[in-house]
Scaffold this motif. Structure first.
Motif, mmCIF file in Angstrom:
data_model
loop_
_atom_site.group_PDB
_atom_site.id
_atom_site.type_symbol
_atom_site.label_atom_id
_atom_site.label_comp_id
_atom_site.label_asym_id
_atom_site.label_seq_id
_atom_site.Cartn_x
_atom_site.Cartn_y
_atom_site.Cartn_z
ATOM 1 N N VAL A 178 0.808 -1.218 0.000
ATOM 2 C CA VAL A 178 0.000 0.000 0.000
ATOM 3 C C VAL A 178 0.842 1.269 0.000
ATOM 4 O O VAL A 178 0.307 2.363 -0.155
ATOM 5 N N GLY A 179 2.157 1.151 0.157
ATOM 6 C CA GLY A 179 2.993 2.343 0.135
ATOM 7 C C GLY A 179 4.459 2.039 0.318
ATOM 8 O O GLY A 179 4.843 0.909 0.611
ATOM 9 N N ILE A 180 5.265 3.060 0.090
ATOM 10 C CA ILE A 180 6.708 2.957 0.314
ATOM 11 C C ILE A 180 7.160 4.199 1.074
ATOM 12 O O ILE A 180 6.493 5.233 1.046
ATOM 13 N N ALA A 181 8.276 4.083 1.737
ATOM 14 C CA ALA A 181 8.873 5.218 2.440
ATOM 15 C C ALA A 181 10.309 5.374 1.969
ATOM 16 O O ALA A 181 11.016 4.389 1.760
ATOM 17 N N LEU A 182 10.698 6.605 1.758
ATOM 18 C CA LEU A 182 12.075 6.932 1.399
ATOM 19 C C LEU A 182 12.615 7.861 2.459
ATOM 20 O O LEU A 182 11.930 8.776 2.894
ATOM 21 N N ARG A 183 13.844 7.633 2.851
ATOM 22 C CA ARG A 183 14.473 8.503 3.845
ATOM 23 C C ARG A 183 15.820 8.933 3.303
ATOM 24 O O ARG A 183 16.590 8.113 2.799
ATOM 25 N N GLY A 184 16.091 10.204 3.388
ATOM 26 C CA GLY A 184 17.363 10.730 2.925
ATOM 27 C C GLY A 184 17.306 12.240 2.878
ATOM 28 O O GLY A 184 16.308 12.846 3.275
ATOM 29 N N PRO A 185 18.351 12.855 2.371
ATOM 30 C CA PRO A 185 18.345 14.310 2.235
ATOM 31 C C PRO A 185 17.169 14.749 1.353
ATOM 32 O O PRO A 185 16.892 14.120 0.327
ATOM 33 N N LYS A 186 16.485 15.799 1.762
ATOM 34 C CA LYS A 186 15.277 16.233 1.055
ATOM 35 C C LYS A 186 15.502 16.421 -0.442
ATOM 36 O O LYS A 186 14.702 15.956 -1.254
ATOM 37 N N ASN A 187 16.581 17.073 -0.829
ATOM 38 C CA ASN A 187 16.797 17.327 -2.255
ATOM 39 C C ASN A 187 17.006 16.023 -3.037
ATOM 40 O O ASN A 187 16.550 15.888 -4.166
ATOM 41 N N ALA A 188 17.660 15.043 -2.441
ATOM 42 C CA ALA A 188 17.876 13.760 -3.121
ATOM 43 C C ALA A 188 16.557 12.992 -3.259
ATOM 44 O O ALA A 188 16.257 12.443 -4.331
ATOM 45 N N VAL A 189 15.772 12.948 -2.203
ATOM 46 C CA VAL A 189 14.484 12.251 -2.251
ATOM 47 C C VAL A 189 13.556 12.955 -3.237
ATOM 48 O O VAL A 189 12.874 12.305 -4.035
ATOM 49 N N ASP A 190 13.542 14.272 -3.226
ATOM 50 C CA ASP A 190 12.712 15.018 -4.168
ATOM 51 C C ASP A 190 13.076 14.684 -5.613
ATOM 52 O O ASP A 190 12.193 14.523 -6.461
ATOM 53 N N ARG A 191 14.356 14.538 -5.917
ATOM 54 C CA ARG A 191 14.775 14.179 -7.277
ATOM 55 C C ARG A 191 14.304 12.790 -7.656
ATOM 56 O O ARG A 191 13.890 12.542 -8.783
ATOM 57 N N VAL A 192 14.350 11.862 -6.704
ATOM 58 C CA VAL A 192 13.942 10.473 -6.979
ATOM 59 C C VAL A 192 12.452 10.385 -7.298
ATOM 60 O O VAL A 192 12.048 9.661 -8.188
ATOM 61 N N VAL A 193 11.636 11.131 -6.574
ATOM 62 C CA VAL A 193 10.192 11.007 -6.738
ATOM 63 C C VAL A 193 9.596 12.060 -7.665
ATOM 64 O O VAL A 193 8.385 12.072 -7.877
ATOM 65 N N LYS A 194 10.411 12.910 -8.240
ATOM 66 C CA LYS A 194 9.910 13.962 -9.129
ATOM 67 C C LYS A 194 9.075 13.347 -10.246
ATOM 68 O O LYS A 194 9.515 12.430 -10.937
ATOM 69 N N GLY A 195 7.885 13.847 -10.399
ATOM 70 C CA GLY A 195 6.994 13.363 -11.446
ATOM 71 C C GLY A 195 6.146 12.162 -11.050
ATOM 72 O O GLY A 195 5.250 11.774 -11.797
ATOM 73 N N ALA A 196 6.401 11.588 -9.895
ATOM 74 C CA ALA A 196 5.624 10.427 -9.455
ATOM 75 C C ALA A 196 4.242 10.889 -9.010
ATOM 76 O O ALA A 196 4.097 11.951 -8.403
ATOM 77 N N ARG A 197 3.248 10.095 -9.311
ATOM 78 C CA ARG A 197 1.893 10.390 -8.841
ATOM 79 C C ARG A 197 1.757 9.912 -7.411
ATOM 80 O O ARG A 197 2.063 8.772 -7.090
ATOM 81 N N MET A 198 1.310 10.787 -6.553
ATOM 82 C CA MET A 198 1.094 10.431 -5.159
ATOM 83 C C MET A 198 -0.393 10.190 -4.930
ATOM 84 O O MET A 198 -1.225 10.951 -5.430
#
Length: 54
Positions: free
Chosen positions: A32-52
């Motif tokens: 039902v979901g995933i969690a990512l933990r890391g520096p905000k800018n790095a996580v933001d780059r990984v999920v950019k464009g993903a539908r939440m």
């Protein structure tokens, strides 16, 4: 990175979560979901464009 299965929401603490997930075969777990933990800018780059919450 962590995954969240539906079974994790049926309990209130870690030991019960582990027990609930262990009682279901891996191929039967409902993701039902995933969690990512890391520096905000790095996580933001990984999920950019993903539908939440699609």
């Amino acid at each position: 990175m962590a995954v969240y299965t539906e079974e994790l929401f049926s309990t209130g603490h870690d030991a019960a979560n582990r027990e609930a997930v262990a009682s279901v075969a891996a191929e039967e777990l409902n993701l039902v979901g995933i969690a990512l933990r890391g520096p905000k800018n790095a996580v933001d780059r990984v999920v950019k464009g993903a539908r939440m919450h699609g």
